[in-house]
Design a protein around this motif. Structure first.
Motif, PDB file in Angstrom:
ATOM      1  N   THR A  56       2.828  -0.840 -23.821  1.00  0.00           N
ATOM      2  CA  THR A  56       2.631   0.507 -24.351  1.00  0.00           C
ATOM      3  C   THR A  56       3.963   1.089 -24.811  1.00  0.00           C
ATOM      4  N   THR A  57       4.993   0.969 -23.962  1.00  0.00           N
ATOM      5  CA  THR A  57       6.317   1.499 -24.318  1.00  0.00           C
ATOM      6  C   THR A  57       6.826   0.854 -25.600  1.00  0.00           C
ATOM      7  N   ALA A  58       6.640  -0.469 -25.686  1.00  0.00           N
ATOM      8  CA  ALA A  58       7.114  -1.188 -26.873  1.00  0.00           C
ATOM      9  C   ALA A  58       6.416  -0.684 -28.113  1.00  0.00           C
ATOM     10  N   VAL A  59       5.090  -0.501 -28.019  1.00  0.00           N
ATOM     11  CA  VAL A  59       4.312  -0.044 -29.183  1.00  0.00           C
ATOM     12  C   VAL A  59       4.798   1.331 -29.612  1.00  0.00           C
ATOM     13  N   VAL A  60       4.991   2.237 -28.618  1.00  0.00           N
ATOM     14  CA  VAL A  60       5.428   3.602 -28.946  1.00  0.00           C
ATOM     15  C   VAL A  60       6.797   3.569 -29.602  1.00  0.00           C
ATOM     16  N   LEU A  61       7.716   2.802 -29.045  1.00  0.00           N
ATOM     17  CA  LEU A  61       9.081   2.759 -29.585  1.00  0.00           C
ATOM     18  C   LEU A  61       9.110   2.167 -30.989  1.00  0.00           C
ATOM     19  N   ILE A  62       8.362   1.063 -31.146  1.00  0.00           N
ATOM     20  CA  ILE A  62       8.376   0.388 -32.455  1.00  0.00           C
ATOM     21  C   ILE A  62       7.769   1.305 -33.517  1.00  0.00           C
ATOM     22  N   SER A  63       6.659   1.972 -33.126  1.00  0.00           N
ATOM     23  CA  SER A  63       5.986   2.798 -34.129  1.00  0.00           C
ATOM     24  C   SER A  63       6.833   3.993 -34.532  1.00  0.00           C
ATOM     25  N   CYS A  64       7.745   4.420 -33.639  1.00  0.00           N
ATOM     26  CA  CYS A  64       8.577   5.574 -33.985  1.00  0.00           C
ATOM     27  C   CYS A  64       9.878   5.185 -34.653  1.00  0.00           C
ATOM     28  N   GLY A  65      10.208   3.924 -34.610  1.00  0.00           N
ATOM     29  CA  GLY A  65      11.480   3.499 -35.161  1.00  0.00           C
ATOM     30  C   GLY A  65      11.480   3.588 -36.678  1.00  0.00           C
ATOM     31  N   SER A  66      12.684   3.721 -37.246  1.00  0.00           N
ATOM     32  CA  SER A  66      12.732   3.771 -38.704  1.00  0.00           C
ATOM     33  C   SER A  66      12.859   2.357 -39.239  1.00  0.00           C
ATOM     34  N   GLY A  67      12.000   2.004 -40.083  1.00  0.00           N
ATOM     35  CA  GLY A  67      12.010   0.665 -40.633  1.00  0.00           C
ATOM     36  C   GLY A  67      11.597   0.743 -42.086  1.00  0.00           C
ATOM     37  N   PRO A  68      11.403  -0.375 -42.723  1.00  0.00           N
ATOM     38  CA  PRO A  68      11.017  -0.391 -44.140  1.00  0.00           C
ATOM     39  C   PRO A  68       9.691   0.327 -44.391  1.00  0.00           C
ATOM     40  N   ARG A  69       8.844   0.452 -43.369  1.00  0.00           N
ATOM     41  CA  ARG A  69       7.532   1.076 -43.525  1.00  0.00           C
ATOM     42  C   ARG A  69       7.624   2.562 -43.912  1.00  0.00           C
ATOM     43  N   ARG A  70       8.779   3.179 -43.614  1.00  0.00           N
ATOM     44  CA  ARG A  70       8.887   4.610 -43.880  1.00  0.00           C
ATOM     45  C   ARG A  70       9.161   4.916 -45.356  1.00  0.00           C
ATOM     46  N   ASP A  71       9.384   3.902 -46.104  1.00  0.00           N
ATOM     47  CA  ASP A  71       9.612   4.100 -47.524  1.00  0.00           C
ATOM     48  C   ASP A  71       8.268   4.270 -48.236  1.00  0.00           C
ATOM     49  N   THR A  72       8.079   5.388 -48.874  1.00  0.00           N
ATOM     50  CA  THR A  72       6.773   5.635 -49.506  1.00  0.00           C
ATOM     51  C   THR A  72       6.651   4.939 -50.852  1.00  0.00           C
ATOM     52  N   GLY A  73       7.727   4.326 -51.274  1.00  0.00           N
ATOM     53  CA  GLY A  73       7.639   3.615 -52.544  1.00  0.00           C
ATOM     54  C   GLY A  73       7.988   4.510 -53.717  1.00  0.00           C
ATOM     55  N   ARG A  74       7.928   3.916 -54.877  1.00  0.00           N
ATOM     56  CA  ARG A  74       8.324   4.622 -56.090  1.00  0.00           C
ATOM     57  C   ARG A  74       7.178   5.503 -56.585  1.00  0.00           C
ATOM     58  N   ILE A  75       7.479   6.755 -56.903  1.00  0.00           N
ATOM     59  CA  ILE A  75       6.441   7.634 -57.457  1.00  0.00           C
ATOM     60  C   ILE A  75       6.590   7.631 -58.961  1.00  0.00           C
ATOM     61  N   TYR A  76       5.612   7.080 -59.655  1.00  0.00           N
ATOM     62  CA  TYR A  76       5.750   6.993 -61.106  1.00  0.00           C
ATOM     63  C   TYR A  76       4.976   8.079 -61.817  1.00  0.00           C
ATOM     64  N   MET A  77       4.099   8.838 -61.075  1.00  0.00           N
ATOM     65  CA  MET A  77       3.430   9.986 -61.702  1.00  0.00           C
ATOM     66  C   MET A  77       3.529  11.157 -60.738  1.00  0.00           C
ATOM     67  N   PRO A  78       4.683  11.815 -60.680  1.00  0.00           N
ATOM     68  CA  PRO A  78       4.873  12.862 -59.671  1.00  0.00           C
ATOM     69  C   PRO A  78       3.832  13.974 -59.751  1.00  0.00           C
ATOM     70  N   ASP A  79       3.316  14.236 -60.956  1.00  0.00           N
ATOM     71  CA  ASP A  79       2.301  15.285 -61.087  1.00  0.00           C
ATOM     72  C   ASP A  79       1.054  14.971 -60.276  1.00  0.00           C
ATOM     73  N   MET A  80       0.807  13.647 -60.094  1.00  0.00           N
ATOM     74  CA  MET A  80      -0.379  13.261 -59.344  1.00  0.00           C
ATOM     75  C   MET A  80      -0.115  13.387 -57.845  1.00  0.00           C
ATOM     76  N   ALA A  81       1.137  13.155 -57.428  1.00  0.00           N
ATOM     77  CA  ALA A  81       1.459  13.200 -56.003  1.00  0.00           C
ATOM     78  C   ALA A  81       1.671  14.631 -55.535  1.00  0.00           C
ATOM     79  N   TYR A  82       2.384  15.392 -56.320  1.00  0.00           N
ATOM     80  CA  TYR A  82       2.674  16.787 -55.949  1.00  0.00           C
ATOM     81  C   TYR A  82       2.124  17.702 -57.027  1.00  0.00           C
ATOM     82  N   SER A  83       1.195  18.564 -56.651  1.00  0.00           N
ATOM     83  CA  SER A  83       0.649  19.459 -57.665  1.00  0.00           C
ATOM     84  C   SER A  83       1.691  20.523 -57.972  1.00  0.00           C
ATOM     85  N   ARG A  84       1.747  20.944 -59.214  1.00  0.00           N
ATOM     86  CA  ARG A  84       2.714  21.964 -59.604  1.00  0.00           C
ATOM     87  C   ARG A  84       2.184  23.323 -59.191  1.00  0.00           C
TER      88      ARG A  84
END
Ligand code: HEC
Length: 222
Positions: free
Chosen positions: A13-41
């Motif tokens: 359980t401790t390992a799962v909690v720690l791993i899930s909170c750690g910063s890793g490549p998963r925190r990258d949301t990727g490239r936003i190529y249509m910002p209007d679709m992601a964030y409404s003006r």
């Protein structure tokens, strides 16, 4: 045995909690190529946003194309559900004359309509024209030129012309198209007729009379 199991479970359980909170490549949301679709003006509906198209008229083809219009008016001639067709006559002398030909589309008021129309008349018109229509409302003296609705002049006006004057106003009288819908204005025309009959019952006794509700404070009960 049980102890080992609890300890193992704790570690996992401790390992799962720690791993899930750690910063890793998963925190990258990727490239936003249509910002209007992601964030409404966040535009405010009536805020100025583009000086070129502010209050642009979409009926003008020059304004069509790449622009985004947030403050569009409905297409000219749009009728709301259950509403009447838009009033076609213009607010000019030709429209005033042509209005005489327009016929009241509503049947005589029933009791409920009459009570409601009396209320609307006293709110919107009574201040100038007076409860009885005789130009003796509280504002009439200050304004001047308020028409007596039971006078010969208004008696001879066509229903359509009275409707036209209520819709657009006349000189010192403002228009009521934005306060009263078309049905309410037509019923007020009927109400004005009823006030005229009340003021001069003999002259118009032969026409069907729409009842004016008695005002509660004038009815004496013993
Ligand atoms: C601010 C005061 C005021 C209010 C409120 C007002 N009127 Fe008038 N009304 C006038 C004046 C002033 C005139 C005279 C206009 C003129 O001919 O110069 C007039 C004229 C009229 C006429 C004659 C129009 C014509 O074509 O000659 C009618 C009918 C009428 N009013 C009905 C109404 C009705 C119905 C309402 C309520 C929906 C109303 N008025 C509200 C001031 C007012």
């Amino acid at each position: 045995m049980k102890k080992t199991f609890i300890i193992t479970a704790f570690i996992i359980t401790t390992a799962v909690v720690l791993i899930s909170c750690g910063s890793g490549p998963r925190r990258d949301t990727g490239r936003i190529y249509m910002p209007d679709m992601a964030y409404s003006r966040a535009y405010e509906t009536y805020a100025q946003r583009d000086s070129l198209v502010f209050f642009s008229d979409m009926s003008n083809p020059a304004n069509w194309g790449s622009k985004i219009f947030y403050n569009n008016q409905p297409v000219t001639g749009t009728i709301k559900r259950g509403g009447n067709a838009a009033y076609a006559l213009l607010n000019d002398s030709a429209g005033y004359i042509a209005s005489a030909a327009i016929v009241n589309p509503y049947p005589p008021m029933d009791k409920a309509d009459s009570t409601e129309t009396s209320r609307l008349y006293n709110i919107n018109c009574g201040v100038c024209h007076g409860a009885g229509g005789q130009a003796n409302g509280p504002v009439a003296g200050k304004l001047g030129g308020v028409r007596d609705l039971t006078s010969d002049l208004v008696l001879k006006l066509a229903d359509g012309t009275i409707f036209h004057s209520i819709t657009y106003g006349k000189n010192n009288m403002g228009g009521y198209a934005s306060q009263l819908n078309s049905k309410q204005r037509w019923l007020i025309v009927q109400y004005v007729r009823a006030l005229q009959r009340k003021a001069a019952p003999a002259a118009t006794a032969t026409t069907a009379v729409a009842a004016i509700p008695a005002k509660a404070d004038t009815v004496k009960t013993k």
